[in-house]
Design an enzyme around this catalytic site. Structure first.
Site, PDB file in Angstrom:
ATOM      1  CB  SER A 148      -0.858  -0.015   1.274  1.00  0.00           C
ATOM      2  OG  SER A 148      -1.485   1.227   1.468  1.00  0.00           O
ATOM      3  CE1 TYR A 161      -4.282  -2.599   4.819  1.00  0.00           C
ATOM      4  CE2 TYR A 161      -3.605  -0.304   4.577  1.00  0.00           C
ATOM      5  CZ  TYR A 161      -3.989  -1.516   4.012  1.00  0.00           C
ATOM      6  OH  TYR A 161      -4.069  -1.631   2.644  1.00  0.00           O
ATOM      7  CB  SER A 162       0.807   1.659   8.335  1.00  0.00           C
ATOM      8  OG  SER A 162      -0.197   2.534   7.991  1.00  0.00           O
ATOM      9  CB  ALA A 163       2.796  -2.266  11.310  1.00  0.00           C
ATOM     10  CE  LYS A 165      -1.686  -4.365   3.197  1.00  0.00           C
ATOM     11  NZ  LYS A 165      -1.860  -5.375   2.155  1.00  0.00           N
TER      12      LYS A 165
HETATM   13  N1  LIG Z   1      -8.723  -0.348  -1.369  1.00  0.00           N
HETATM   14  C1  LIG Z   1      -7.685   0.397  -1.045  1.00  0.00           C
HETATM   15  O1  LIG Z   1      -7.804   1.642  -0.894  1.00  0.00           O
HETATM   16  C2  LIG Z   1      -6.314  -0.221  -0.902  1.00  0.00           C
HETATM   17  C3  LIG Z   1      -5.204   0.645  -0.868  1.00  0.00           C
HETATM   18  C4  LIG Z   1      -3.935   0.082  -0.726  1.00  0.00           C
HETATM   19  C5  LIG Z   1      -3.779  -1.294  -0.643  1.00  0.00           C
HETATM   20  N2  LIG Z   1      -4.874  -2.112  -0.670  1.00  0.00           N
HETATM   21  C6  LIG Z   1      -4.655  -3.550  -0.554  1.00  0.00           C
HETATM   22  O2  LIG Z   1      -5.228  -4.190  -1.669  1.00  0.00           O
HETATM   23  C7  LIG Z   1      -5.474  -5.569  -1.335  1.00  0.00           C
HETATM   24  C8  LIG Z   1      -6.840  -5.951  -1.878  1.00  0.00           C
HETATM   25  O3  LIG Z   1      -7.830  -5.187  -1.222  1.00  0.00           O
HETATM   26  P1  LIG Z   1      -9.035  -4.485  -2.007  1.00  0.00           P
HETATM   27  O4  LIG Z   1      -8.862  -3.024  -1.906  1.00  0.00           O
HETATM   28  O5  LIG Z   1      -9.209  -5.078  -3.316  1.00  0.00           O
HETATM   29  O6  LIG Z   1     -10.249  -4.824  -1.015  1.00  0.00           O
HETATM   30  P2  LIG Z   1     -11.406  -5.936  -1.111  1.00  0.00           P
HETATM   31  O7  LIG Z   1     -12.296  -5.651  -2.258  1.00  0.00           O
HETATM   32  O8  LIG Z   1     -11.999  -5.972   0.259  1.00  0.00           O
HETATM   33  O9  LIG Z   1     -10.613  -7.269  -1.406  1.00  0.00           O
HETATM   34  C9  LIG Z   1      -9.965  -8.006  -0.415  1.00  0.00           C
HETATM   35  C10 LIG Z   1      -9.849  -9.427  -0.902  1.00  0.00           C
HETATM   36  O10 LIG Z   1      -9.121 -10.175   0.065  1.00  0.00           O
HETATM   37  C11 LIG Z   1      -9.868 -11.344   0.365  1.00  0.00           C
HETATM   38  N3  LIG Z   1      -9.544 -11.783   1.716  1.00  0.00           N
HETATM   39  C12 LIG Z   1      -9.625 -11.088   2.871  1.00  0.00           C
HETATM   40  N4  LIG Z   1      -9.229 -11.861   3.891  1.00  0.00           N
HETATM   41  C13 LIG Z   1      -8.898 -13.064   3.371  1.00  0.00           C
HETATM   42  C14 LIG Z   1      -8.429 -14.279   3.911  1.00  0.00           C
HETATM   43  N5  LIG Z   1      -8.233 -14.431   5.227  1.00  0.00           N
HETATM   44  N6  LIG Z   1      -8.173 -15.307   3.078  1.00  0.00           N
HETATM   45  C15 LIG Z   1      -8.384 -15.193   1.735  1.00  0.00           C
HETATM   46  N7  LIG Z   1      -8.831 -14.057   1.165  1.00  0.00           N
HETATM   47  C16 LIG Z   1      -9.088 -13.015   1.973  1.00  0.00           C
HETATM   48  C17 LIG Z   1     -11.318 -10.962   0.154  1.00  0.00           C
HETATM   49  O11 LIG Z   1     -12.108 -12.091  -0.205  1.00  0.00           O
HETATM   50  P3  LIG Z   1     -13.045 -12.964   0.770  1.00  0.00           P
HETATM   51  O12 LIG Z   1     -13.728 -12.019   1.702  1.00  0.00           O
HETATM   52  O13 LIG Z   1     -13.970 -13.630  -0.206  1.00  0.00           O
HETATM   53  O14 LIG Z   1     -12.138 -13.920   1.446  1.00  0.00           O
HETATM   54  C18 LIG Z   1     -11.204 -10.077  -1.075  1.00  0.00           C
HETATM   55  O15 LIG Z   1     -11.182 -10.863  -2.236  1.00  0.00           O
HETATM   56  C19 LIG Z   1      -5.360  -5.662   0.184  1.00  0.00           C
HETATM   57  O16 LIG Z   1      -4.137  -6.302   0.521  1.00  0.00           O
HETATM   58  C20 LIG Z   1      -5.345  -4.216   0.633  1.00  0.00           C
HETATM   59  O17 LIG Z   1      -4.594  -4.047   1.818  1.00  0.00           O
HETATM   60  C21 LIG Z   1      -6.141  -1.602  -0.804  1.00  0.00           C
END
Ligand SMILES: NC(=O)c1ccc[n+]([C@@H]2O[C@H](COP(=O)([O-])OP(=O)(O)OC[C@H]3O[C@@H](n4cnc5c(N)ncnc54)[C@H](OP(=O)(O)O)[C@@H]3O)[C@@H](O)[C@H]2O)c1
Length: 279
Positions: A148, A161-163, A165
Protein backbone atom coordinates in the site's frame (compact mmCIF):
# COMPACT_ATOMS: atom_id res chain seq x y z
CA UNK A 1 0.65 -13.80 -28.63
CA UNK A 2 0.19 -10.89 -26.18
CA UNK A 3 3.37 -9.02 -25.40
CA UNK A 4 3.32 -6.39 -22.64
CA UNK A 5 6.28 -4.06 -23.02
CA UNK A 6 8.76 -6.91 -23.32
CA UNK A 7 7.81 -10.17 -21.61
CA UNK A 8 5.36 -12.48 -23.30
CA UNK A 9 2.47 -13.18 -20.94
CA UNK A 10 0.41 -15.47 -23.19
CA UNK A 11 -0.16 -18.89 -21.59
CA UNK A 12 1.58 -17.85 -18.38
CA UNK A 13 -0.10 -18.95 -15.14
CA UNK A 14 -0.79 -16.60 -12.22
CA UNK A 15 -2.02 -17.42 -8.70
CA UNK A 16 -3.95 -14.57 -7.06
CA UNK A 17 -5.16 -14.49 -3.44
CA UNK A 18 -8.07 -12.26 -2.48
CA UNK A 19 -9.44 -12.63 -5.99
CA UNK A 20 -13.16 -12.48 -5.12
CA UNK A 21 -13.38 -8.68 -5.28
CA UNK A 22 -11.53 -5.41 -5.74
CA UNK A 23 -7.92 -5.33 -6.86
CA UNK A 24 -7.53 -9.13 -6.90
CA UNK A 25 -10.60 -9.70 -9.10
CA UNK A 26 -9.67 -6.83 -11.44
CA UNK A 27 -6.12 -8.17 -11.75
CA UNK A 28 -7.42 -11.66 -12.55
CA UNK A 29 -9.55 -10.25 -15.40
CA UNK A 30 -6.73 -8.06 -16.69
CA UNK A 31 -4.33 -11.03 -16.65
CA UNK A 32 -6.84 -13.13 -18.61
CA UNK A 33 -7.08 -10.30 -21.15
CA UNK A 34 -3.29 -10.51 -21.41
CA UNK A 35 -3.62 -14.21 -22.25
CA UNK A 36 -2.87 -15.72 -18.83
CA UNK A 37 -4.56 -18.59 -16.98
CA UNK A 38 -5.46 -17.92 -13.37
CA UNK A 39 -5.74 -19.72 -10.01
CA UNK A 40 -8.14 -17.72 -7.83
CA UNK A 41 -8.28 -17.83 -4.04
CA UNK A 42 -10.56 -16.22 -1.45
CA UNK A 43 -13.15 -17.33 1.12
CA UNK A 44 -16.33 -16.48 -0.87
CA UNK A 45 -16.85 -19.30 -3.39
CA UNK A 46 -19.78 -17.66 -5.19
CA UNK A 47 -17.79 -14.52 -5.92
CA UNK A 48 -14.83 -16.56 -7.15
CA UNK A 49 -17.17 -18.46 -9.50
CA UNK A 50 -18.28 -15.14 -11.00
CA UNK A 51 -14.69 -14.04 -11.63
CA UNK A 52 -13.85 -17.47 -13.07
CA UNK A 53 -16.83 -17.23 -15.45
CA UNK A 54 -15.57 -13.87 -16.76
CA UNK A 55 -12.12 -15.38 -17.31
CA UNK A 56 -13.61 -18.27 -19.27
CA UNK A 57 -15.59 -15.79 -21.41
CA UNK A 58 -12.25 -14.24 -22.29
CA UNK A 59 -11.09 -17.63 -23.55
CA UNK A 60 -8.73 -18.40 -20.66
CA UNK A 61 -8.82 -21.03 -17.90
CA UNK A 62 -9.48 -20.42 -14.21
CA UNK A 63 -9.22 -22.71 -11.18
CA UNK A 64 -10.64 -21.89 -7.77
CA UNK A 65 -9.22 -22.59 -4.32
CA UNK A 66 -11.70 -21.62 -1.62
CA UNK A 67 -10.52 -20.83 1.89
CA UNK A 68 -8.67 -18.41 4.09
CA UNK A 69 -5.04 -17.74 3.26
CA UNK A 70 -4.40 -18.55 6.92
CA UNK A 71 -5.87 -22.07 6.65
CA UNK A 72 -3.41 -24.86 7.36
CA UNK A 73 -1.90 -26.09 4.07
CA UNK A 74 -3.48 -23.32 1.94
CA UNK A 75 -0.14 -22.27 0.41
CA UNK A 76 0.65 -25.82 -0.75
CA UNK A 77 -2.91 -26.30 -1.99
CA UNK A 78 -2.77 -23.22 -4.23
CA UNK A 79 0.61 -24.12 -5.69
CA UNK A 80 -0.44 -27.76 -6.20
CA UNK A 81 -3.67 -26.75 -7.97
CA UNK A 82 -1.64 -24.62 -10.41
CA UNK A 83 0.78 -27.50 -10.95
CA UNK A 84 -1.95 -30.10 -11.47
CA UNK A 85 -4.18 -27.96 -13.70
CA UNK A 86 -1.59 -26.09 -15.75
CA UNK A 87 1.67 -27.94 -15.18
CA UNK A 88 3.29 -24.94 -13.51
CA UNK A 89 2.88 -21.37 -12.23
CA UNK A 90 4.84 -18.33 -13.43
CA UNK A 91 3.47 -15.50 -11.30
CA UNK A 92 2.11 -15.29 -7.75
CA UNK A 93 0.23 -12.22 -6.49
CA UNK A 94 -0.29 -12.29 -2.71
CA UNK A 95 -3.09 -9.75 -2.56
CA UNK A 96 -5.56 -10.87 0.15
CA UNK A 97 -5.74 -8.34 2.93
CA UNK A 98 -7.86 -6.02 5.01
CA UNK A 99 -7.60 -3.08 7.34
CA UNK A 100 -9.24 -1.51 10.36
CA UNK A 101 -8.99 1.77 12.21
CA UNK A 102 -8.08 1.68 15.89
CA UNK A 103 -6.09 3.91 18.18
CA UNK A 104 -2.98 2.23 19.55
CA UNK A 105 -4.22 2.36 23.15
CA UNK A 106 -7.52 0.67 22.22
CA UNK A 107 -6.03 -2.09 20.07
CA UNK A 108 -5.92 -5.59 21.54
CA UNK A 109 -3.20 -8.13 20.85
CA UNK A 110 -5.51 -10.57 19.14
CA UNK A 111 -6.68 -8.19 16.42
CA UNK A 112 -3.08 -7.08 15.91
CA UNK A 113 -1.87 -10.68 15.50
CA UNK A 114 -4.80 -11.51 13.23
CA UNK A 115 -4.09 -8.70 10.78
CA UNK A 116 -0.42 -9.69 10.67
CA UNK A 117 -1.43 -13.32 10.07
CA UNK A 118 -3.56 -12.44 7.02
CA UNK A 119 -1.74 -9.45 5.52
CA UNK A 120 1.84 -10.38 6.25
CA UNK A 121 2.49 -13.98 7.36
CA UNK A 122 0.13 -15.63 4.87
CA UNK A 123 1.49 -13.62 1.92
CA UNK A 124 5.05 -14.20 3.05
CA UNK A 125 4.43 -17.95 3.40
CA UNK A 126 3.00 -18.16 -0.14
CA UNK A 127 5.75 -16.09 -1.74
CA UNK A 128 8.52 -17.98 0.06
CA UNK A 129 7.15 -21.43 -0.85
CA UNK A 130 6.61 -20.29 -4.45
CA UNK A 131 10.23 -19.08 -4.56
CA UNK A 132 11.49 -22.43 -3.22
CA UNK A 133 9.59 -24.36 -5.88
CA UNK A 134 10.76 -22.08 -8.70
CA UNK A 135 14.36 -22.41 -7.53
CA UNK A 136 14.18 -26.19 -7.27
CA UNK A 137 12.52 -26.44 -10.73
CA UNK A 138 15.07 -23.95 -12.12
CA UNK A 139 12.27 -21.84 -13.54
CA UNK A 140 12.00 -18.04 -13.77
CA UNK A 141 9.05 -16.34 -12.12
CA UNK A 142 7.54 -13.16 -10.74
CA UNK A 143 6.33 -12.81 -7.14
CA UNK A 144 4.26 -9.82 -6.00
CA UNK A 145 2.65 -8.66 -2.78
CA UNK A 146 -0.12 -6.09 -2.56
CA UNK A 147 1.32 -3.59 -0.12
CA UNK A 148 0.00 0.00 0.00
CA UNK A 149 1.07 3.63 -0.15
CA UNK A 150 0.67 3.31 3.64
CA UNK A 151 3.79 1.13 3.68
CA UNK A 152 5.78 4.35 3.31
CA UNK A 153 3.94 6.50 5.85
CA UNK A 154 1.06 5.88 8.21
CA UNK A 155 -2.06 7.74 9.31
CA UNK A 156 -3.53 8.11 12.78
CA UNK A 157 -5.55 4.95 13.64
CA UNK A 158 -3.96 2.96 10.78
CA UNK A 159 -0.82 1.86 12.64
CA UNK A 160 -1.53 -1.90 12.54
CA UNK A 161 -2.49 -1.91 8.87
CA UNK A 162 0.48 0.25 7.85
CA UNK A 163 2.87 -1.95 9.82
CA UNK A 164 1.73 -5.07 7.91
CA UNK A 165 2.14 -3.23 4.60
CA UNK A 166 5.59 -1.90 5.52
CA UNK A 167 6.65 -5.45 6.47
CA UNK A 168 5.53 -6.71 3.05
CA UNK A 169 7.41 -3.90 1.33
CA UNK A 170 10.68 -4.62 3.17
CA UNK A 171 10.49 -8.36 2.52
CA UNK A 172 9.86 -7.74 -1.18
CA UNK A 173 12.83 -5.42 -1.46
CA UNK A 174 15.20 -7.87 0.20
CA UNK A 175 13.83 -10.90 -1.65
CA UNK A 176 14.12 -9.08 -4.97
CA UNK A 177 17.88 -8.87 -4.53
CA UNK A 178 18.25 -12.34 -3.00
CA UNK A 179 16.30 -14.03 -5.81
CA UNK A 180 17.69 -12.08 -8.77
CA UNK A 181 20.36 -14.73 -9.37
CA UNK A 182 17.59 -17.31 -9.91
CA UNK A 183 15.85 -15.09 -12.48
CA UNK A 184 12.93 -14.55 -10.10
CA UNK A 185 11.45 -11.04 -10.01
CA UNK A 186 9.84 -9.64 -6.85
CA UNK A 187 7.67 -6.52 -6.76
CA UNK A 188 5.47 -4.76 -4.22
CA UNK A 189 2.29 -2.97 -5.25
CA UNK A 190 1.41 0.37 -3.59
CA UNK A 191 -2.16 1.40 -4.35
CA UNK A 192 -3.61 4.66 -3.06
CA UNK A 193 -7.30 4.83 -2.04
CA UNK A 194 -9.08 2.38 -4.34
CA UNK A 195 -12.85 1.93 -4.75
CA UNK A 196 -13.23 -1.65 -3.56
CA UNK A 197 -14.94 -3.38 -0.63
CA UNK A 198 -11.91 -2.57 1.51
CA UNK A 199 -13.50 0.37 3.37
CA UNK A 200 -16.78 -1.48 3.86
CA UNK A 201 -14.89 -4.26 5.64
CA UNK A 202 -12.72 -1.75 7.50
CA UNK A 203 -15.71 0.28 8.68
CA UNK A 204 -17.41 -2.85 9.99
CA UNK A 205 -14.33 -4.02 11.86
CA UNK A 206 -13.76 -0.52 13.22
CA UNK A 207 -17.31 -0.22 14.53
CA UNK A 208 -18.04 2.82 12.39
CA UNK A 209 -21.58 3.97 11.71
CA UNK A 210 -21.14 4.07 7.92
CA UNK A 211 -20.77 0.44 6.91
CA UNK A 212 -21.33 0.81 3.20
CA UNK A 213 -19.05 3.52 1.88
CA UNK A 214 -16.41 2.55 -0.65
CA UNK A 215 -14.12 5.46 0.15
CA UNK A 216 -13.02 6.86 3.51
CA UNK A 217 -14.23 10.25 4.77
CA UNK A 218 -10.74 11.75 4.52
CA UNK A 219 -10.13 10.87 0.85
CA UNK A 220 -9.93 13.71 -1.66
CA UNK A 221 -11.37 12.74 -5.08
CA UNK A 222 -8.01 13.50 -6.64
CA UNK A 223 -6.52 10.56 -4.73
CA UNK A 224 -9.16 7.94 -5.41
CA UNK A 225 -8.73 5.35 -8.15
CA UNK A 226 -10.46 2.26 -9.55
CA UNK A 227 -9.22 -1.32 -9.03
CA UNK A 228 -8.97 -1.64 -12.83
CA UNK A 229 -6.36 1.09 -12.88
CA UNK A 230 -4.27 -0.79 -10.29
CA UNK A 231 -4.76 -4.02 -12.26
CA UNK A 232 -3.49 -2.46 -15.48
CA UNK A 233 -0.40 -1.15 -13.67
CA UNK A 234 0.25 -4.65 -12.26
CA UNK A 235 0.04 -6.25 -15.71
CA UNK A 236 2.42 -3.61 -17.08
CA UNK A 237 4.82 -4.60 -14.29
CA UNK A 238 4.54 -8.26 -15.32
CA UNK A 239 5.54 -7.21 -18.84
CA UNK A 240 8.35 -5.03 -17.61
CA UNK A 241 9.26 -5.97 -14.03
CA UNK A 242 10.25 -3.27 -11.56
CA UNK A 243 10.64 -3.11 -7.78
CA UNK A 244 7.46 -1.21 -6.96
CA UNK A 245 4.12 -0.57 -8.69
CA UNK A 246 2.66 2.90 -8.07
CA UNK A 247 -0.40 4.51 -9.60
CA UNK A 248 0.05 8.00 -8.15
CA UNK A 249 3.27 9.91 -8.69
CA UNK A 250 2.03 12.66 -6.36
CA UNK A 251 1.44 10.32 -3.41
CA UNK A 252 4.72 8.56 -4.10
CA UNK A 253 6.60 11.89 -4.02
CA UNK A 254 4.75 13.11 -0.91
CA UNK A 255 5.64 9.81 0.80
CA UNK A 256 9.30 10.49 0.06
CA UNK A 257 9.13 14.02 1.46
CA UNK A 258 7.27 12.84 4.59
CA UNK A 259 9.96 10.23 5.21
CA UNK A 260 12.75 12.78 4.83
CA UNK A 261 10.97 15.46 6.86
CA UNK A 262 8.86 14.05 9.71
CA UNK A 263 7.65 17.55 10.66
CA UNK A 264 6.09 17.79 7.19
CA UNK A 265 4.30 14.51 7.89
CA UNK A 266 2.88 16.01 11.13
CA UNK A 267 1.75 19.08 9.24
CA UNK A 268 -0.06 17.07 6.58
CA UNK A 269 -1.84 14.49 8.74
CA UNK A 270 -2.36 16.27 12.07
CA UNK A 271 -5.84 17.39 11.03
CA UNK A 272 -6.90 13.75 10.71
CA UNK A 273 -6.19 12.92 14.33
CA UNK A 274 -8.13 15.91 15.63
CA UNK A 275 -11.72 15.37 16.63
CA UNK A 276 -11.46 11.58 16.45
CA UNK A 277 -12.53 10.54 19.94
CA UNK A 278 -14.82 7.80 18.63
CA UNK A 279 -12.12 5.16 18.32
N1 LIG B 1 -8.72 -0.35 -1.37
C1 LIG B 1 -7.68 0.40 -1.04
O1 LIG B 1 -7.80 1.64 -0.89
C2 LIG B 1 -6.31 -0.22 -0.90
C3 LIG B 1 -5.20 0.64 -0.87
C4 LIG B 1 -3.93 0.08 -0.73
C5 LIG B 1 -3.78 -1.29 -0.64
N2 LIG B 1 -4.87 -2.11 -0.67
C6 LIG B 1 -4.65 -3.55 -0.55
O2 LIG B 1 -5.23 -4.19 -1.67
C7 LIG B 1 -5.47 -5.57 -1.34
C8 LIG B 1 -6.84 -5.95 -1.88
O3 LIG B 1 -7.83 -5.19 -1.22
P1 LIG B 1 -9.04 -4.48 -2.01
O4 LIG B 1 -8.86 -3.02 -1.91
O5 LIG B 1 -9.21 -5.08 -3.32
O6 LIG B 1 -10.25 -4.82 -1.02
P2 LIG B 1 -11.41 -5.94 -1.11
O7 LIG B 1 -12.30 -5.65 -2.26
O8 LIG B 1 -12.00 -5.97 0.26
O9 LIG B 1 -10.61 -7.27 -1.41
C9 LIG B 1 -9.96 -8.01 -0.41
C10 LIG B 1 -9.85 -9.43 -0.90
O10 LIG B 1 -9.12 -10.18 0.07
C11 LIG B 1 -9.87 -11.34 0.37
N3 LIG B 1 -9.54 -11.78 1.72
C12 LIG B 1 -9.63 -11.09 2.87
N4 LIG B 1 -9.23 -11.86 3.89
C13 LIG B 1 -8.90 -13.06 3.37
C14 LIG B 1 -8.43 -14.28 3.91
N5 LIG B 1 -8.23 -14.43 5.23
N6 LIG B 1 -8.17 -15.31 3.08
C15 LIG B 1 -8.38 -15.19 1.74
N7 LIG B 1 -8.83 -14.06 1.17
C16 LIG B 1 -9.09 -13.02 1.97
C17 LIG B 1 -11.32 -10.96 0.15
O11 LIG B 1 -12.11 -12.09 -0.20
P3 LIG B 1 -13.05 -12.96 0.77
O12 LIG B 1 -13.73 -12.02 1.70
O13 LIG B 1 -13.97 -13.63 -0.21
O14 LIG B 1 -12.14 -13.92 1.45
C18 LIG B 1 -11.20 -10.08 -1.07
O15 LIG B 1 -11.18 -10.86 -2.24
C19 LIG B 1 -5.36 -5.66 0.18
O16 LIG B 1 -4.14 -6.30 0.52
C20 LIG B 1 -5.35 -4.22 0.63
O17 LIG B 1 -4.59 -4.05 1.82
C21 LIG B 1 -6.14 -1.60 -0.80
Amino acid sequence: MVRFMGRVLTDQVIIITGASSGIGAATAIQCAKAGMDVVLNARRADRLEQVAAQICELGRHAKIVVGSVTDEGMTEQMLDVAQDAFGRFDVVFANAGYGFERSVVQMDDQELRQIFDVNFFASFDLIREAAKRLISDERPGHLLMCSSCLAKFTLPFFSAYSATKAAQNHFCRAMRLELARYNIEVSSVHPITTTTEFFEVSNQLSGKADKTSTVPDHASKMFVQTPERVARAIVRCLGKPRPEVWTSHIVRSVAGVMTAFPWFFDLVVRKQAKGRRDL
